[in-house]
Design a protein around this motif. Structure first.
Motif, PDB file in Angstrom:
ATOM      1  N   ILE A  16       0.882  -1.177   0.000  1.00 19.76           N
ATOM      2  CA  ILE A  16       0.000   0.000   0.000  1.00 19.76           C
ATOM      3  C   ILE A  16       0.913   1.219   0.000  1.00 19.76           C
ATOM      4  N   SER A  17       0.627   2.169  -0.871  1.00 20.64           N
ATOM      5  CA  SER A  17       1.532   3.321  -0.988  1.00 20.64           C
ATOM      6  C   SER A  17       1.646   4.034   0.355  1.00 20.64           C
ATOM      7  N   LYS A  18       2.828   4.482   0.641  1.00 19.38           N
ATOM      8  CA  LYS A  18       3.074   5.140   1.926  1.00 19.38           C
ATOM      9  C   LYS A  18       2.136   6.328   2.105  1.00 19.38           C
ATOM     10  N   HIS A  19       1.918   7.044   1.001  1.00 18.28           N
ATOM     11  CA  HIS A  19       1.065   8.226   1.059  1.00 18.28           C
ATOM     12  C   HIS A  19      -0.355   7.851   1.508  1.00 18.28           C
ATOM     13  N   ILE A  20      -0.894   6.793   0.892  1.00 15.51           N
ATOM     14  CA  ILE A  20      -2.254   6.343   1.223  1.00 15.51           C
ATOM     15  C   ILE A  20      -2.296   5.833   2.660  1.00 15.51           C
ATOM     16  N   SER A  21      -1.283   5.043   3.006  1.00 16.85           N
ATOM     17  CA  SER A  21      -1.251   4.455   4.332  1.00 16.85           C
ATOM     18  C   SER A  21      -1.161   5.540   5.410  1.00 16.85           C
ATOM     19  N   ASP A  22      -0.358   6.561   5.144  1.00 17.49           N
ATOM     20  CA  ASP A  22      -0.260   7.671   6.103  1.00 17.49           C
ATOM     21  C   ASP A  22      -1.592   8.399   6.239  1.00 17.49           C
ATOM     22  N   LYS A  23      -2.269   8.568   5.118  1.00 20.15           N
ATOM     23  CA  LYS A  23      -3.583   9.226   5.133  1.00 20.15           C
ATOM     24  C   LYS A  23      -4.566   8.397   5.963  1.00 20.15           C
ATOM     25  N   ALA A  24      -4.525   7.090   5.736  1.00 24.48           N
ATOM     26  CA  ALA A  24      -5.431   6.204   6.478  1.00 24.48           C
ATOM     27  C   ALA A  24      -5.136   6.321   7.972  1.00 24.48           C
ATOM     28  N   PHE A  25      -3.858   6.446   8.305  1.00 28.80           N
ATOM     29  CA  PHE A  25      -3.489   6.624   9.715  1.00 28.80           C
ATOM     30  C   PHE A  25      -4.085   7.924  10.253  1.00 28.80           C
ATOM     31  N   ASP A  26      -3.965   8.994   9.464  1.00 32.57           N
ATOM     32  CA  ASP A  26      -4.491  10.285   9.928  1.00 32.57           C
ATOM     33  C   ASP A  26      -5.974  10.169  10.268  1.00 32.57           C
ATOM     34  N   ALA A  27      -6.701   9.417   9.462  1.00 29.83           N
ATOM     35  CA  ALA A  27      -8.132   9.238   9.732  1.00 29.83           C
ATOM     36  C   ALA A  27      -8.322   8.360  10.962  1.00 29.83           C
ATOM     37  N   ALA A  28      -7.475   7.340  11.079  1.00 32.27           N
ATOM     38  CA  ALA A  28      -7.630   6.371  12.163  1.00 32.27           C
ATOM     39  C   ALA A  28      -7.242   6.946  13.515  1.00 32.27           C
ATOM     40  N   ALA A  29      -6.649   8.138  13.526  1.00 31.98           N
ATOM     41  CA  ALA A  29      -6.177   8.721  14.786  1.00 31.98           C
ATOM     42  C   ALA A  29      -7.322   9.158  15.693  1.00 31.98           C
ATOM     43  N   CYS A  30      -8.554   9.104  15.197  1.00 36.12           N
ATOM     44  CA  CYS A  30      -9.729   9.516  15.996  1.00 36.12           C
ATOM     45  C   CYS A  30      -9.746   8.774  17.329  1.00 36.12           C
ATOM     46  N   ILE A  31     -10.026   9.520  18.421  1.00 35.01           N
ATOM     47  CA  ILE A  31     -10.077   8.884  19.735  1.00 35.01           C
ATOM     48  C   ILE A  31     -11.512   8.727  20.239  1.00 35.01           C
ATOM     49  N   GLY A  32     -12.479   9.101  19.405  1.00 34.92           N
ATOM     50  CA  GLY A  32     -13.882   8.890  19.777  1.00 34.92           C
ATOM     51  C   GLY A  32     -14.327   9.688  20.987  1.00 34.92           C
ATOM     52  N   CYS A  33     -13.789  10.896  21.158  1.00 37.98           N
ATOM     53  CA  CYS A  33     -14.130  11.680  22.347  1.00 37.98           C
ATOM     54  C   CYS A  33     -15.446  12.411  22.193  1.00 37.98           C
ATOM     55  N   GLY A  34     -15.825  12.708  20.950  1.00 33.40           N
ATOM     56  CA  GLY A  34     -17.088  13.404  20.731  1.00 33.40           C
ATOM     57  C   GLY A  34     -16.973  14.913  20.635  1.00 33.40           C
ATOM     58  N   ALA A  35     -15.747  15.433  20.616  1.00 36.52           N
ATOM     59  CA  ALA A  35     -15.575  16.883  20.526  1.00 36.52           C
ATOM     60  C   ALA A  35     -16.152  17.427  19.223  1.00 36.52           C
ATOM     61  N   CYS A  36     -16.110  16.611  18.163  1.00 31.22           N
ATOM     62  CA  CYS A  36     -16.634  17.053  16.868  1.00 31.22           C
ATOM     63  C   CYS A  36     -18.124  17.349  16.977  1.00 31.22           C
ATOM     64  N   VAL A  37     -18.832  16.502  17.719  1.00 25.45           N
ATOM     65  CA  VAL A  37     -20.263  16.702  17.908  1.00 25.45           C
ATOM     66  C   VAL A  37     -20.494  17.937  18.767  1.00 25.45           C
ATOM     67  N   ALA A  38     -19.673  18.044  19.815  1.00 22.42           N
ATOM     68  CA  ALA A  38     -19.825  19.171  20.732  1.00 22.42           C
ATOM     69  C   ALA A  38     -19.520  20.499  20.049  1.00 22.42           C
ATOM     70  N   ALA A  39     -18.614  20.477  19.086  1.00 27.77           N
ATOM     71  CA  ALA A  39     -18.184  21.714  18.435  1.00 27.77           C
ATOM     72  C   ALA A  39     -19.092  22.090  17.276  1.00 27.77           C
TER      73      ALA A  39
END
Lengths: 251, 209, 639
Positions: free
Chosen positions: A145-168
């Motif tokens: 998997i291209s490093k670029h794609i894999s890094d992008k997937a990581f950026d998305a996967a970094a979510c911690i599920g805290c819910g700040a997005c909903v709160a904001a």
């Protein structure tokens, strides 16, 4: 440092809540925000009061348990910072700090500052996985998997599920949360196999939970402690339309 | 929402292009030709219904979303959100309502006249018939208050469009690291062009014509 | 209790597991649907086990104290996960990984278990990749690895400094799939208070619903504990604040033997204590030692700003003492070396309790961007917590309590001495000896959960196909539920003056001072006395506001602290009986002339397993001798 804290107190889910004001003296600027609340609670307990309930666990910004709405910002004034990583040196001496729980109908208050985020769990149950059984995986390096794609997937996967997005979000929308997981899987070959069903089901569940709709104000990205980009929401939308337009009708 | 929005944005371009013909300086001859074509061509007639449908969908969806979004946060924050977002994006519904009010007035003043539901404005003879939009514009835009209101509505429309343009791309998932910044710039230019373009017309009639 | 039977199979090391596995009994698909399994804990071990068991068709119930399984503290593991893939062509192999773990554990682990953990490590990486875990890749698209402490090959797979999070989200996703399918039922916000034993077998647990305070009964045919370690016994540790020993401790009190409790890892690179009200130490990943150099000033009490201290006045003590491994010595060695320097008066910072971890040379050699790519999130975290920019000046670090190698004693099947009660991941003792190597914990948790337990538990459950559902209305359940309710009532009734946290803090200090990085007989005995005193004070003066039938965080804390007194005592007892230094267990009385740990293989090559004898009785020590057939036991040298 001295502060005046204005904190939302609510005995239980159905109780009527309200703000209570607590003056707090001799706070060290080295304290984290939650340590400051610990300090307050210690004084409350010793004074015979009931301490403020707030949720937390790892205290290093990765478990996603903590989340307070501080002076009009989820997780407080610092960007890319969870409540537990916020330190009192970021506040000015003598300031009044207003602390509220996340507000959304999909996040009902349990007690004081603790909210029920099980709606996030149900979104994940709807499709937040790749259907592969233990033991049937191919050799890990068999599909590059291209490093670029894999890094992008990581950026998305970094979510911690805290819910700040909903709160904001002015609409209490959970688009960034759902998009982060959908996008992570949509970008990599393993996840593409069931991509259409995933986006369809997760979006359906998200709507069923009573979150608001996205109106692209991008407040979620601004206040996401992990800096997850709204580009993933666009990606999810693209996946969603393509699922609606292209996928076969399920039996 | 986004699809209807994009359709309406295309309509605005077309509408503006037609209206700008009024500035040709030929006493409305070119504009008159265009009006004649638009009021007689059957394809345009059909598009008229499609356009109404577009407006209706956009408005109804907008109201429904606003209602849903309102319900999604039953208890409001005590301290208003300080999260940094674009102002334009936060007030889409508000600007939408203003534009809707303008739209109603606009329809009463021009479209309903055409249909014969509303009598022709102005003194007798100022406007030739109910298809003489140039004449109507001359009458309307001689009123300073009307001109001011008209321009104000287009300022709000500009705000609405400033967010709408790139937002529609985002909603449709048309996002690309290379092109999205360009889309944002084009969106700003588009919003400016529409609101300035439409505002020039009443100013022209009021001050120059 | 009968003699400990580890059930290690015979045969050549590399074939033990495959041969043993082939002989294990199975449960057929129709019968699996009738069998229930309880998994306590939803971290890497718990959620991987639960999802694998769900895939097999068992009815699984998962319990965790968090509101979501995704928040288990595995999420905070930073550096990476080991596997013997040999992707770097650096002559790595399953045997070498096994050997490194044996040596790293200072020859106090079981050969067969360690080899098996190494053997399944490759499957774990394959499975995670299939689950979409975004491990770091190189430009050709294949998986990247990095080096970790105590080894000379590059076998650590990673996802920036968030490998634990990404792996946990992987196991969480497979758990979610099973929840959606209905094979796994999730019970969040529950604390396990007791294990229920019916006719000598573990048949259920008693939990407290943290929101309502209800004492609940849950039955199953087998119980799996995946409840992590007890590192929060030190109060200040790198663990989550909710992490606790209570579940494992209730099993111990019901007869499960507890092994090597004194083997507790002190991690060398944590951010030092900054204020008095601190309750948590944040780890800076061990991977930082790949590029960071550890030093203190050569001059005692040198108060100059670190950037003003010239090169020749710095003591890079790890490079000086251990030239072969330098900054990449194992954790126990690095921690003790830091403590030695600070105790000798060379420590830096206001308290003198920290050393520098300096990236100046790495930034000069590789550029700031390269360092940012590798450790960006860790550097940001450091800056958020301390307010200091580590790109411009060195980090300050100090050791902190981190991981417990000790835990519930298990046999080769991962079953404790209570039939039907299994322990996996950090909650068992089996794979890391006296010291764990970096990035081996994720590997072990997932290996246990995905690939080992599902096989061994089926063998146990093969006897239960005719048992039928276990009723929760029985004498054993009644007794356990009443005992749990009584404990809650008793602690609520104290109605004293001091908070649970203040007791925990004092308890932690006793443990840190007397049973921490360096121990001696007098100190340990003193520690035991102090623990007794403090425990008495606790039961006389603990203050818990609010009600037990409510969301009461103070009550949760107090219940955990109550168990930590007992855990602490057992740690001291174990440290006291082990008259040698090995791995993380360092006894002042047993060191070489150069201050290195001095093992005593003739007398102490055993697992110290403790059996509970009652509240006021001294626990009984059982010794499981360790046999070394496949490694040569040597002095552990990193020089």
């Amino acid at each position: 440092m001295d502060f005046t804290l204005k904190i939302w107190r609510q005995e239980h889910a159905k109780a009527k809540g309200g703000f209570k004001t607590y003056p707090l003296k001799d706070v060290s600027p080295e304290m984290s925000f939650l340590e400051m609340l610990d300090y307050l609670n210690m004084q409350l307990i010793e004074g015979g009061d009931v301490p403020v309930t707030f949720e937390h666990d790892c205290r290093e910004g990765i478990c996603g348990t903590c989340g307070l709405y501080i002076n009009g910002r989820p997780h407080g004034p610092m960007r890319n910072t969870t409540t537990c990583e916020l330190h009192m040196r970021e506040f000015t001496d003598g300031e009044t700090i207003v602390i509220e729980p996340w507000r959304a109908s999909a996040f009902p208050v349990i007690k004081d500052l603790a909210v029920d985020r099980s709606s996030f769990e149900r979104i994940m149950h709807a499709g937040g996985f790749i259907s592969t059984n233990t033991g049937c995986a191919p050799e890990a390096n068999s599909s590059p998997i291209s490093k670029h794609i894999s890094d992008k997937a990581f950026d998305a996967a970094a979510c911690i599920g805290c819910g700040a997005c909903v709160a904001a979000c002015k609409n209490s929308s959970a688009m960034l949360f759902a998009a982060a997981k959908i996008a992570q899987y949509a970008m990599i070959p393993q996840g593409k196999v069931e991509g259409k069903e995933r986006v369809d089901q997760m979006v359906q569940q998200m709507d069923a939970e009573g979150f608001g709709f996205c109106s692209n104000t991008y407040g979620c990205e601004f206040d996401c402690p992990k800096g997850i980009s709204v580009d993933f929401i666009a990606l999810m939308n693209r996946e969603f339309f393509s699922a609606k337009v292209c996928s076969q009708k399920r039996q | 929402m986004a699809l209807a929005g994009i359709f309406l944005m295309l309509f605005l371009v077309f509408h503006l292009a037609t209206n700008l013909l009024m500035l040709a300086g030929d006493g409305g001859a070119a504009f008159g030709n265009a009006v004649e074509f638009l009021t007689t061509n059957p394809a345009v007639k059909i598009m008229e219904y499609v356009l109404f449908a577009g407006f209706l969908i956009h408005i109804l969806l907008g109201v429904a979303l606003q209602w849903q979004n309102y319900r999604a946060r039953p208890v409001k924050y005590h301290k208003a959100l300080k999260t940094e977002t674009s102002r334009f994006s936060r007030f889409m519904f508000h600007t939408g309502v203003i534009i809707f009010i303008f739209l109603v007035i606009h329809l009463v003043n021009f479209f309903f006249v055409k249909l014969g539901w509303v009598s022709i404005p102005g003194e007798a003879g100022e406007v030739a018939d109910r298809y003489d939009f140039f004449g109507m514009a001359e009458v309307m835009f001689s009123n300073a208050w009307y001109v001011a209101g008209y321009i104000l509505a287009f300022v709000f429309l500009g705000f609405h469009l400033k967010h709408a343009f790139q937002s529609s791309f985002q909603s449709l998932g048309l996002n690309h690291t290379r092109y999205t910044p360009a889309i944002k710039v084009i969106g700003t230019i588009y919003a400016l062009a529409i609101s300035v373009g439409f505002s020039v017309i009443p100013l022209y009639f009021y001050f120059i014509h | 209790m009968q003699k400990l039977d580890s059930k290690i199979p015979d045969g050549p090391l590399a074939e033990k597991w495959s041969r043993y596995k082939a002989g294990l009994r199975l449960v057929n698909a129709a019968n699996k649907k009738k069998i229930e399994i309880i998994v306590v804990g939803s971290g890497l071990a718990g959620s991987s086990a639960a999802s694998a068991l769900g895939e097999l068709g068992y009815k699984v119930k998962v319990f965790c104290f968090q509101d979501s399984p995704r928040r288990a503290h595995s999420v905070a593991a930073q550096g990476g996960i080991n596997a013997a893939k040999n992707y770097k062509n650096d002559n790595d192999s399953i045997y070498r990984l096994f050997h490194d773990m044996m040596k790293g554990g200072d020859y106090r682990a079981r050969e067969a278990n360690v080899y098996r953990a190494a053997e399944v490590s490759n499957d774990v990486i394959d499975h995670f990749t299939a689950l979409g875990v975004p491990f770091a890749r190189d430009y050709g698209g294949s998986l990247d690895t990095r080096s970790f402490g105590g080894v000379q090959v590059s076998r650590t797979f990673y996802a920036k400094g968030q490998t634990g999070q990404q792996c946990l989200l992987g196991t969480y996703s497979s758990l979610n799939r099973q929840i959606a399918k209905g094979t796994v039922k999730m019970f969040p916000r529950r604390d396990m208070l007791d294990v229920v034993i019916v006719d000598g077998k573990a048949r259920g647990i008693i939990t407290r619903n943290l929101l309502t305070g209800e004492i609940e009964r849950h039955s199953a045919h087998a119980v799996v504990l995946a409840t992590g370690g007890y590192g929060t016994v030190f109060y200040l540790s790198t663990l989550g604040l909710g992490s606790n020993a209570s579940a494992a401790w209730s099993a111990y009190k019901k007869g499960a033997v507890f092994a090597n409790p004194s083997f507790i890892q002190i991690h060398p690179t944590s951010i030092p204590v900054l204020n008095d009200y601190q309750c948590k130490l944040t780890l800076m990943s061990e991977s930082l030692r790949n590029d960071g150099r550890v030093w203190v000033p050569k001059e005692k009490g040198d108060k100059r700003h670190p950037t003003e201290i010239p090169e020749e006045e710095r003591d890079y003590y790890l490079e000086r003492r251990y030239p072969a491994f330098g900054n990449l010595v194992p954790r126990d060695v690095a921690s003790r070396a830091a403590k030695e320097r600070c105790d000798a008066g060379y420590g830096v910072g206001d308290t003198g309790l920290s050393v520098y971890l300096d990236f100046k040379d790495a930034i000069e050699a590789q550029g700031e961007k390269a360092i940012r790519d590798k450790y960006g999130n860790l550097f940001e975290m450091y800056e958020k917590i301390t307010g200091i920019n580590p790109y411009k000046q060195p980090m300050r670090i100090y050791p902190a309590g981190h991981y417990t190698m000790g835990g519930l004693w298990v046999d080769y099947n991962l079953m404790t001495t209570i039939p039907g009660l299994f322990a996996i991941g950090e909650s068992n003792f089996s794979d890391h000896g006296a010291n764990r190597l970096g990035a081996s914990s994720l590997m072990q948790c997932c290996g246990d959960g995905y690939f080992i337990l599902p096989n061994t538990i089926s063998d146990y459950l093969a006897d239960d196909i005719r048992t039928g559902k276990i009723p929760v209305e029985s004498k054993a359940f009644d007794e356990a539920a009443h005992a749990s309710a009584d404990k809650v009532k008793r602690i609520m009734a104290v109605n004293g003056k001091q908070t649970a946290s203040s007791f925990h803090k004092r308890l932690g200090k006793i443990m840190w001072d007397h049973c921490g990085m360096r121990r001696d007989a007098d100190g340990l005995k003193k520690g035991l006395e102090l623990l007794d005193e403090l425990e008495k004070e606790f039961w006389a003066d603990i203050c818990i506001p609010g009600s037990e039938n409510d969301y009461n965080q103070e009550l949760e804390k107090a219940l955990k602290v109550a168990d930590f007194f007992e855990v602490g005592r057992l740690m001291c007892e174990d440290a006291l009986q082990r008259e040698e230094s090995c791995g993380a267990h360092f006894r002042e009385e047993h060191q070489t002339e150069t201050g290195e740990a001095k093992r005593n293989d003739a007398e102490y090559a055993y697992v110290g397993a403790w059996e509970y004898q009652g509240a006021d009785e001294k626990p009984k020590l059982h010794k499981e001798p360790l046999k070394f057939e496949f490694v040569e036991v040597k002095e552990r040298s990193y020089k």
